[in-house]
Design a protein around this motif. Structure first.
Motif, short mmCIF file in Angstrom:
data_model
loop_
_atom_site.label_atom_id
_atom_site.label_comp_id
_atom_site.label_asym_id
_atom_site.label_seq_id
_atom_site.Cartn_x
_atom_site.Cartn_y
_atom_site.Cartn_z
N TRP A 11 69.54 107.33 -14.01
CA TRP A 11 68.11 107.49 -14.01
C TRP A 11 67.39 106.34 -13.36
O TRP A 11 66.41 106.28 -12.86
CB TRP A 11 67.63 107.98 -15.26
N LEU A 12 67.74 105.14 -14.04
CA LEU A 12 67.18 103.80 -13.53
C LEU A 12 67.09 103.40 -12.17
O LEU A 12 66.17 102.97 -11.46
CB LEU A 12 67.67 102.80 -14.36
N HIS A 13 68.38 103.74 -11.44
CA HIS A 13 68.52 103.61 -10.25
C HIS A 13 67.72 104.57 -9.54
O HIS A 13 67.09 104.07 -8.24
CB HIS A 13 70.07 103.81 -9.64
N GLY A 14 67.30 105.63 -9.93
CA GLY A 14 66.47 106.56 -9.26
C GLY A 14 64.92 106.26 -9.15
O GLY A 14 64.41 106.48 -8.24
N ILE A 15 64.57 105.61 -10.20
CA ILE A 15 63.11 105.21 -10.32
C ILE A 15 62.70 103.79 -9.86
O ILE A 15 61.79 103.58 -9.57
CB ILE A 15 62.47 105.54 -11.75
N ALA A 16 63.81 103.00 -10.06
CA ALA A 16 63.67 101.54 -9.34
C ALA A 16 65.08 101.18 -8.88
O ALA A 16 65.68 100.22 -9.18
CB ALA A 16 63.41 100.67 -10.59
N THR A 21 67.96 93.79 -12.78
CA THR A 21 67.91 93.97 -14.35
C THR A 21 66.74 93.17 -14.95
O THR A 21 65.94 93.55 -15.71
CB THR A 21 69.01 93.89 -14.93
N SER A 22 66.68 91.69 -14.33
CA SER A 22 65.77 90.92 -14.78
C SER A 22 64.30 91.24 -14.38
O SER A 22 63.21 91.13 -15.32
CB SER A 22 66.06 89.58 -14.12
N ASP A 23 63.98 91.85 -13.44
CA ASP A 23 62.82 92.27 -12.84
C ASP A 23 62.33 93.68 -13.68
O ASP A 23 61.18 93.76 -13.95
CB ASP A 23 62.83 92.69 -11.37
N ILE A 24 63.37 94.37 -13.74
CA ILE A 24 62.95 95.68 -14.68
C ILE A 24 62.53 95.27 -16.15
O ILE A 24 61.32 95.69 -16.61
CB ILE A 24 64.27 96.55 -14.83
N CYS A 25 63.04 94.39 -16.79
CA CYS A 25 62.84 93.72 -18.03
C CYS A 25 61.58 93.10 -17.99
O CYS A 25 60.55 93.22 -19.01
CB CYS A 25 63.98 92.93 -18.65
N ARG A 26 61.16 92.38 -17.08
CA ARG A 26 60.18 91.58 -16.96
C ARG A 26 59.02 92.58 -16.78
O ARG A 26 57.86 92.39 -17.49
CB ARG A 26 60.01 90.59 -15.63
N VAL A 27 58.89 93.40 -16.01
CA VAL A 27 57.74 94.47 -15.79
C VAL A 27 57.59 95.37 -16.88
O VAL A 27 56.40 95.44 -17.36
CB VAL A 27 58.22 95.26 -14.49
N SER A 28 58.69 95.75 -17.50
CA SER A 28 58.48 96.61 -18.76
C SER A 28 58.32 95.94 -20.06
O SER A 28 57.93 96.65 -21.05
CB SER A 28 59.75 97.46 -18.79
N GLY A 29 58.73 94.81 -20.33
CA GLY A 29 58.42 93.86 -21.43
C GLY A 29 59.59 94.00 -22.13
O GLY A 29 59.32 93.81 -23.54
N ILE A 30 60.63 94.50 -21.80
CA ILE A 30 61.81 94.55 -22.66
C ILE A 30 62.66 93.15 -22.59
O ILE A 30 62.79 92.78 -21.36
CB ILE A 30 62.86 95.84 -22.20
N LYS A 31 63.24 92.63 -23.61
CA LYS A 31 64.08 91.51 -23.45
C LYS A 31 65.59 91.81 -23.01
O LYS A 31 66.07 92.96 -22.93
CB LYS A 31 64.35 90.98 -24.91
N SER A 51 59.31 102.60 -22.34
CA SER A 51 58.58 101.46 -21.52
C SER A 51 58.97 101.38 -20.25
O SER A 51 58.04 100.88 -19.51
CB SER A 51 59.26 100.14 -22.48
N ILE A 52 60.32 101.56 -19.77
CA ILE A 52 60.66 101.43 -18.35
C ILE A 52 59.68 102.41 -17.40
O ILE A 52 59.17 102.15 -16.56
CB ILE A 52 61.95 101.41 -18.15
N SER A 53 59.55 103.61 -18.06
CA SER A 53 58.80 104.88 -17.58
C SER A 53 57.47 104.29 -17.10
O SER A 53 56.70 104.65 -16.08
CB SER A 53 58.67 105.92 -18.38
N ARG A 54 56.60 103.72 -18.37
CA ARG A 54 55.49 103.49 -18.30
C ARG A 54 55.38 102.35 -17.13
O ARG A 54 54.31 102.21 -16.46
CB ARG A 54 54.81 103.04 -19.57
N ALA A 55 56.18 101.39 -17.21
CA ALA A 55 56.07 100.24 -16.39
C ALA A 55 55.98 100.80 -14.67
O ALA A 55 55.44 100.13 -13.70
CB ALA A 55 57.10 99.39 -16.47
N TYR A 56 56.90 102.03 -14.64
CA TYR A 56 57.02 102.39 -13.17
C TYR A 56 56.22 103.78 -12.82
O TYR A 56 56.37 104.47 -12.12
CB TYR A 56 58.45 102.46 -12.95
N ASN A 57 55.16 103.80 -13.98
CA ASN A 57 54.18 105.02 -13.66
C ASN A 57 55.05 106.61 -13.65
O ASN A 57 54.64 107.30 -12.98
CB ASN A 57 53.47 104.79 -12.47
#
Length: 260
Positions: A11-16, A21-31, A51-57
């Motif tokens: 799923w993650l590969h499909g939206i981003a 992983t570092s960029d995904i965590c930074r954008v979504s606020g997840i450690k 959290s990741i969904s919201r970060a990527y609209n």
């Protein structure tokens, strides 16, 4: 039910795609350590997906519906009036009682109380703030279940999920409900599958597809008698909870006194 790590990564590969992983965590606020631990365990928390969904609209409810464990979320239903009212805080109910009393020419004391409450609210809240506190509130989960319970709901949820009734009740008392149990409760009650996720605070009203202003409209639709009775019931429940807390506090103080 946590999301399988392999399904999450697809799923993650499909939206981003092509995103580290570092960029995904930074954008979504997840450690990074949090996500890494979840992936190692093979189970990713629903809150991580949200959290990741919201970060990527991406709508979080739609995102969760992409996984087998939550595919029922794709079937949306509007909330019932009882559900909407259950997500109105006790403080907002009391303010509504005061406001209606103030509208009565014969209710001078209530009008004064309402004016004082309005003045306090104006001082405490920024201009343009919403009329109602956002969901969830302090007893939102328990109130939601009570609003949709026909008397057999807990037994149906227990049979469908295997959770012991006492464990289910313990979660309600703590005003929490695991996401899979929230969805199972919605399905067992025949209401919108995302409603429980709103009550638990995992997703917002808008993300679950609740119409704008739906809670306020539900509140306005209550008769004076319904509103006053509901506010009174909430106050009684709050009073019992406070008395239990005071009793527990007194017991704790006595224990400490005996320990010297």
């Amino acid at each position: 039910m946590p999301i399988p790590a392999k399904a999450f990564q697809r799923w993650l590969h499909g939206i981003a795609p092509h995103t580290s992983t570092s960029d995904i965590c930074r954008v979504s606020g997840i450690k990074r350590t949090t996500l890494a631990q979840q992936l190692v365990r093979g189970k990713v928390a629903e809150a991580t997906v949200v959290s990741i969904s919201r970060a990527y609209n991406v709508n979080p409810v739609s995102a969760l519906a992409a996984f087998d464990a939550y595919r029922q979320l794709a079937d949306t239903h509007p909330p019932t009036r009882a559900e909407l009212v259950s997500q109105i805080s006790t403080a907002d109910l009391l303010r509504a009682v005061l406001a209606r009393s103030a509208a009565d020419p014969g209710g001078a004391p209530a009008a004064a109380a309402a004016a004082a409450a309005d003045a306090a609210d104006a001082a405490a809240e920024p201009a343009g703030s919403p009329a109602l506190e956002p969901a969830p509130h302090a007893t939102s989960v328990k109130n939601w279940v009570e609003a949709i319970d026909d008397g057999e709901l807990r037994h149906r949820v227990s049979a469908a999920t295997g959770i012991a009734p006492q464990n289910y009740s313990a979660q309600l008392t703590a005003n929490r409900l695991a996401p899979e149990l929230a969805v199972a409760t919605s399905l067992a009650a025949g209401v919108g599958p995302a409603s429980g996720l709103v009550a638990t605070g995992l997703v917002t009203e808008a993300e679950a597809g609740w119409p704008p202003g739906a809670r306020q409209a539900a509140l306005d639709s209550l008769s004076d008698g319904e509103l006053t009775t509901l506010a009174g019931d909430r106050l009684q429940t709050l009073g019992r909870a406070l008395r239990r807390q005071e009793h527990d506090h007194e017991k704790t103080e006595k224990i400490w006194e005996n320990l010297g």
